[in-house]
Enzyme design. Structure first.
Site, PDB file in Angstrom:
ATOM      1  N   ASN A  17       0.811  -1.232   0.000  1.00 57.85           N
ATOM      2  CA  ASN A  17       0.000   0.000   0.000  1.00 57.85           C
ATOM      3  C   ASN A  17       0.839   1.275   0.000  1.00 57.85           C
ATOM      4  OD1 ASN A  17       0.770  -0.340   2.663  1.00 57.85           O
ATOM      5  ND2 ASN A  17      -1.160   0.421   3.500  1.00 57.85           N
ATOM      6  N   GLU A  74       4.440  -3.783  12.402  1.00 55.21           N
ATOM      7  CA  GLU A  74       3.411  -2.757  12.167  1.00 55.21           C
ATOM      8  C   GLU A  74       2.242  -3.486  11.524  1.00 55.21           C
ATOM      9  OE1 GLU A  74       3.631   0.172  13.188  1.00 55.21           O
ATOM     10  OE2 GLU A  74       5.708   0.874  13.048  1.00 55.21           O
ATOM     11  N   CYS A 129      -3.179   1.211   6.813  1.00 56.89           N
ATOM     12  CA  CYS A 129      -3.381   0.693   8.170  1.00 56.89           C
ATOM     13  C   CYS A 129      -3.855   1.811   9.078  1.00 56.89           C
ATOM     14  CB  CYS A 129      -2.125   0.028   8.688  1.00 56.89           C
ATOM     15  SG  CYS A 129      -0.702   1.063   8.627  1.00 56.89           S
ATOM     16  N   GLU A 159       8.377   3.327  14.196  1.00 55.15           N
ATOM     17  CA  GLU A 159       9.271   3.698  13.103  1.00 55.15           C
ATOM     18  C   GLU A 159       9.250   5.208  12.969  1.00 55.15           C
ATOM     19  OE1 GLU A 159       7.380   0.924  10.154  1.00 55.15           O
ATOM     20  OE2 GLU A 159       9.383   0.083  10.121  1.00 55.15           O
TER      21      GLU A 159
HETATM   22  C1  UN1 Z   1       0.240   2.378   6.328  1.00 57.75           C
HETATM   23  O1  UN1 Z   1      -0.917   2.477   5.942  1.00 57.75           O
HETATM   24  O2  UN1 Z   1       0.781   1.257   6.403  1.00 57.75           O
HETATM   25  O3  UN1 Z   1      -0.011   8.253   8.074  1.00 57.75           O
HETATM   26  C2  UN1 Z   1       1.099   3.529   6.628  1.00 57.75           C
HETATM   27  C3  UN1 Z   1      -0.226   7.663   7.029  1.00 57.75           C
HETATM   28  C4  UN1 Z   1       0.928   7.296   6.123  1.00 57.75           C
HETATM   29  C5  UN1 Z   1       1.454   5.963   6.454  1.00 57.75           C
HETATM   30  C6  UN1 Z   1       0.460   4.862   6.412  1.00 57.75           C
HETATM   31  N1  UN1 Z   1       1.975   8.286   6.218  1.00 57.75           N
HETATM   32  O4  UN1 Z   1      -1.337   7.322   6.703  1.00 57.75           O
END
Ligand code: UN1
Length: 487
Positions: free
Chosen positions: A149, A245, A279, A456
């Site tokens: 993603n 994660e 996520c 991270e």
């Molecule tokens: C993810 O969806 O795995 O804050 C990370 C955010 C992005 C990172 C998402 N900078 O939605």
């Protein structure tokens, strides 16, 4: 076109002799063939990483930083090209795809500069003529296993700190976005990363991923992906540094005093940006009963205007889902929601654009109870569940009533609610009057509960990829005993 693994400084075929395809999810066209590697390829890559380790870890960190600065410059120079590739292979709209690349650029500059920091600390000793400090040393060979993603941003979150800290790397990208990984590795090679330091092995989790996780020579794993894979890694990796994660079920609270226009923008962006495939996506909206009806109407009116299509087409708001399996999963969750008694306000259908692609209409359920599956499970698609809250305490209870805890948000003009929410919401990230997505690279990113155990970004990325070593330097000229020589 067939693309190769990158092992020990060379582009090579898998020993398996097999390949797999990557497709554009908007039109189902094949983008290329990639190596369907197996355990043997990983072992060869680990050998290369082992041989390269001494030289790389001994190189002054500032020199490693110079290579990363060159990589950042090259990423910047190729931003448009890489962004288009992300939009083509992963499917999100071009502005977001360019944002993905920008995130990689930002991380790379940040980590390059760490070459002249990598701070430890000094402190006092309880004994005379003794000096105490910590230094950072690399972990060793690390495995970076990344999702589709954010096909350039997430590899960079892991690979850049791993490199600056002096580790050597086995990189296994998602099989949905291998071309983004190949192009990313090409840039690092061009920037001067020496042979064996970064090894790309494409292929299935069941062979490549499994060997990375189980192999004893790998000392650290950094994984972003599904919760069940994270659990499997914990159970099978043995004693290694493990950063996970995982998924989430992020909620946005909207209080009755909120500015609903700003909240509306936040919900649209959080729920339907990246087609809900983050996520950090907002998949639950917990709205105060006084403004629920009004907000629902506003939301439905806005969703009606969202345009589906290829991420490369200007004017498109929502791209396709990543593949057929994702489309089936999202479709089945809409059926589950209906069966559970939630009311579908809009959307709920898989559709084609120009006869092709894995598109799904942005969908809103209301009258949801927190214990429904559509309020508990990570759907990873453009589906949002509206849950009514009686008051602030009820909203907090509901936002926390899930197994996950990555991101969260609250819209309120009341400073007391805002400050209480900062502490009371169980999540790694809480946004006040802003959506659940959009983390910045110099701040820590990661979840609590079943969303994972890692942080991270920024200095926390350095912590993930270095060991803190404690040094006691005794210059007293005799044996001194801590805790015993007390007088
Ligand atoms: C993810 O969806 O795995 O804050 C990370 C955010 C992005 C990172 C998402 N900078 O939605």
């Amino acid at each position: 076109m067939e693309y190769l693994n990158y092992i020990n400084g060379e582009w090579v075929k898998s020993v398996s002799g097999e390949t797999f395809e990557s497709k554009n999810p908007a039109n189902e066209r094949v983008i290329g063939k990639f190596q369907k590697s197996n355990e043997e390829d990983v072992k060869v890559a680990i050998n290369a990483a082992e041989n390269a380790y001494e030289n790389w870890s001994e190189m002054p960190a500032a020199k490693r930083g110079e290579i990363l600065f060159r990589a950042a410059d090259l990423l910047m120079k190729n931003k448009q090209k890489l962004g288009k590739l992300v939009a083509t292979e992963m499917g999100k709209v071009l502005s977001e795809s360019l944002g993905d690349v920008q995130e990689a650029i930002d991380v790379t500059y940040y980590m390059a500069a760490e070459g002249r920091r990598l701070f430890g600390h000094t402190t006092t000793s309880e004994l005379r003529d003794k000096f105490c400090m910590t230094i950072r040393v690399p972990i060793g060979i690390v495995g970076c296993i990344t999702p589709w993603n954010f096909p350039t941003a997430i590899p960079s979150w892991k690979i850049m700190p791993a490199l600056i800290c002096g580790n050597t790397i086995i990189f296994k990208p998602s099989s949905d976005t291998p071309l983004c990984a190949v192009e990313f590795v090409k840039i690092l090679v061009k920037a001067g990363v020496p042979k064996g330091v970064l090894n790309l092995v494409t292929g299935p989790g069941g062979t490549v991923g499994k060997e990375i996780v189980k192999n004893k020579k790998i000392r650290g794993i950094s994984f972003t992906g599904h919760r069940n894979t994270g659990k499997w890694i914990l159970q099978n990796a043995g004693i290694k540094r493990i950063g996970l994660e995982l998924g989430s079920k992020n909620g946005i609270i909207i209080m009755d005093d909120a500015n609903l226009e700003i909240a509306l923008d936040g919900v649209i962006w959080g729920a339907f940006g990246t087609t809900g495939q983050r996520c950090t996506a907002a998949s639950r909206v917990i709205v105060h009963k006084k403004v629920k009806k009004k907000f629902e109407n506003m939301l439905v009116n806005r969703v009606k205007k969202l345009k589906l299509g290829s991420g490369l087409n200007p004017g498109v708001d929502v791209g396709p889902l990543i593949n057929k399996a994702a489309l089936e999963k999202v479709t089945s969750y809409v059926e589950i929601g209906k069966r559970e008694g939630a009311k579908l306000l809009i959307g709920g259908k898989p559709v084609k654009v120009k006869g092709k692609g894995y598109f799904f209409t942005p969908s809103i359920f209301t009258n949801c109870n927190i214990d429904m599956n559509i309020c508990q499970d990570e759907i990873f698609g453009p589906v949002v569940a509206i849950i009514e809250a009686k008051n602030f305490d009820d909203a907090i209870k509901k936002i926390n009533s899930v197994d996950y805890g990555l991101s969260s948000a609250i819209y309120t003009e009341n400073i007391r609610y805002a400050f209480k929410a900062m502490k009371k919401i169980e999540a790694g990230l809480t946004y006040i009057n802003s959506s659940t997505i959009g983390s910045e690279i110099h701040l820590p990113f990661g979840g609590v509960k079943q969303s994972g155990n890692a942080r991270e970004g920024g200095i926390h990325g350095i912590d993930e990829f270095s060991e803190i070593k404690t040094i006691y330097f005794d210059y007293s000229g005799r044996l001194q005993k801590a805790q015993i020589d007390t007088s």
